[in-house]
Write a protein that holds these residues in place. Structure first.
Motif, PDB file in Angstrom:
ATOM      1  N   GLU A  34     -10.209  14.677  11.129  1.00 14.54           N
ATOM      2  CA  GLU A  34      -8.908  14.555  10.467  1.00 14.54           C
ATOM      3  C   GLU A  34      -7.991  13.608  11.234  1.00 14.54           C
ATOM      4  N   ILE A  35      -8.028  13.713  12.581  1.00 11.31           N
ATOM      5  CA  ILE A  35      -7.196  12.818  13.393  1.00 11.31           C
ATOM      6  C   ILE A  35      -7.616  11.367  13.186  1.00 11.31           C
ATOM      7  N   SER A  36      -8.941  11.132  13.165  1.00 10.58           N
ATOM      8  CA  SER A  36      -9.430   9.768  12.932  1.00 10.58           C
ATOM      9  C   SER A  36      -9.011   9.271  11.555  1.00 10.58           C
ATOM     10  N   SER A  37      -9.109  10.176  10.553  1.00 14.21           N
ATOM     11  CA  SER A  37      -8.698   9.790   9.201  1.00 14.21           C
ATOM     12  C   SER A  37      -7.206   9.485   9.147  1.00 14.21           C
ATOM     13  N   LEU A  38      -6.402  10.331   9.831  1.00 15.43           N
ATOM     14  CA  LEU A  38      -4.960  10.086   9.865  1.00 15.43           C
ATOM     15  C   LEU A  38      -4.633   8.779  10.578  1.00 15.43           C
ATOM     16  N   GLN A  39      -5.333   8.518  11.684  1.00 11.02           N
ATOM     17  CA  GLN A  39      -5.105   7.265  12.396  1.00 11.02           C
ATOM     18  C   GLN A  39      -5.460   6.067  11.526  1.00 11.02           C
ATOM     19  N   GLN A  40      -6.579   6.180  10.789  1.00  9.47           N
ATOM     20  CA  GLN A  40      -6.964   5.101   9.883  1.00  9.47           C
ATOM     21  C   GLN A  40      -5.926   4.912   8.782  1.00  9.47           C
ATOM     22  N   SER A  41      -5.441   6.055   8.239  1.00  7.63           N
ATOM     23  CA  SER A  41      -4.409   5.976   7.198  1.00  7.63           C
ATOM     24  C   SER A  41      -3.133   5.349   7.743  1.00  7.63           C
ATOM     25  N   LEU A  42      -2.776   5.728   8.991  1.00  9.91           N
ATOM     26  CA  LEU A  42      -1.574   5.155   9.601  1.00  9.91           C
ATOM     27  C   LEU A  42      -1.731   3.653   9.817  1.00  9.91           C
ATOM     28  N   ARG A  43      -2.920   3.233  10.249  1.00  8.45           N
ATOM     29  CA  ARG A  43      -3.150   1.795  10.428  1.00  8.45           C
ATOM     30  C   ARG A  43      -3.061   1.061   9.095  1.00  8.45           C
ATOM     31  N   GLN A  44      -3.675   1.652   8.053  1.00  6.76           N
ATOM     32  CA  GLN A  44      -3.597   1.030   6.731  1.00  6.76           C
ATOM     33  C   GLN A  44      -2.159   0.985   6.227  1.00  6.76           C
ATOM     34  N   LEU A  45      -1.431   2.103   6.450  1.00  7.63           N
ATOM     35  CA  LEU A  45      -0.033   2.141   6.021  1.00  7.63           C
ATOM     36  C   LEU A  45       0.798   1.114   6.779  1.00  7.63           C
ATOM     37  N   GLY A  46       0.543   0.983   8.091  1.00 11.56           N
ATOM     38  CA  GLY A  46       1.258  -0.021   8.875  1.00 11.56           C
ATOM     39  C   GLY A  46       0.970  -1.428   8.376  1.00 11.56           C
TER      40      GLY A  46
END
Length: 216
Positions: free
Chosen positions: A67-79
């Motif tokens: 989940e943390i990896s998915s959130l980090q990926q989502s945050l990178r995509q959002l950024g």
């Protein structure tokens, strides 16, 4: 013989007591072994439970890491998306600013052209009015010259009974009744009566002009 029998009996009793003690020790050892086996079984069960809990915790840790990896990926995509949107908005703002400047420049150019056209129209209108005034003066002069020629062809009869004193005429400040090339007509009073008074323009008052007015 009796002594030997007594000794044997004593030895048998001693052996019996030792055997009883050994039996008791053996029973006690068995009980201790059973107790240890029970504790071992309990420890094994507890160890198995701890292993299961550890496995569950490891699974939960793996899930949380995912989940943390998915959130980090989502945050990178959002950024990245936010940076792209920011860049797009910045470009759109620059484009709108440039378009606004272009529109303002075009409006200023149109305003300048309209002001120039209006100035030209005003000048043309002024020139037209001046030309009309000159033409009207020329027409009036031609008419007067024509009338003067007709008058010169017949004997002139001068009668001054119609002449009045300037002091007997009062010009009222109520506006003009009309205007022309030679002068204007205003409201006035003569001997208590309302009359129309013809007044010459100051710039064309001359003896010849007065003679023409007298002949009229």
């Amino acid at each position: 013989m009796k002594a030997k029998e007594t000794t044997l009996q004593q030895q048998e009793q001693l052996l019996h007591r030792e055997n009883s003690e050994l039996t008791q020790h053996l029973a006690s050892a068995k009980r201790e072994i059973e107790t240890l086996n029970g504790e071992k079984t309990a420890l094994q069960r507890e160890q198995h439970s701890l292993k299961q809990q550890l496995t569950q915790r490891e699974s939960e840790v793996w899930r949380l890491n995912g989940e943390i990896s998915s959130l980090q990926q989502s945050l990178r995509q959002l950024g990245t998306q936010l940076e792209q949107e920011k860049l797009g908005l910045s470009r759109a703002l620059e484009s709108q600013t440039q378009e606004s400047a272009d529109v303002q420049w075009r409006l200023q150019q149109q305003l300048t052209l309209k002001e120039e056209a209006l100035g030209n129209e005003v000048r043309d209108h002024s020139e037209t009015r001046a030309a009309l005034r000159h033409a009207q003066l020329a027409v009036d002069e031609a008419r007067e010259e024509n009338r003067r020629l007709r008058e010169s062809q017949r004997p002139a009869e001068v009668d001054d009974h119609w002449r009045v004193s300037r002091d007997e005429v009062v010009i009222l400040n109520e506006g003009m009744l009309g205007t022309g090339a030679w002068g204007y007509v205003a409201k006035g009073e003569f001997r208590g009566k309302r009359v129309a008074v013809k007044c010459l323009h100051m710039e064309i008052v001359a003896s010849q002009t007065l003679q023409r007015v007298h002949r009229e």
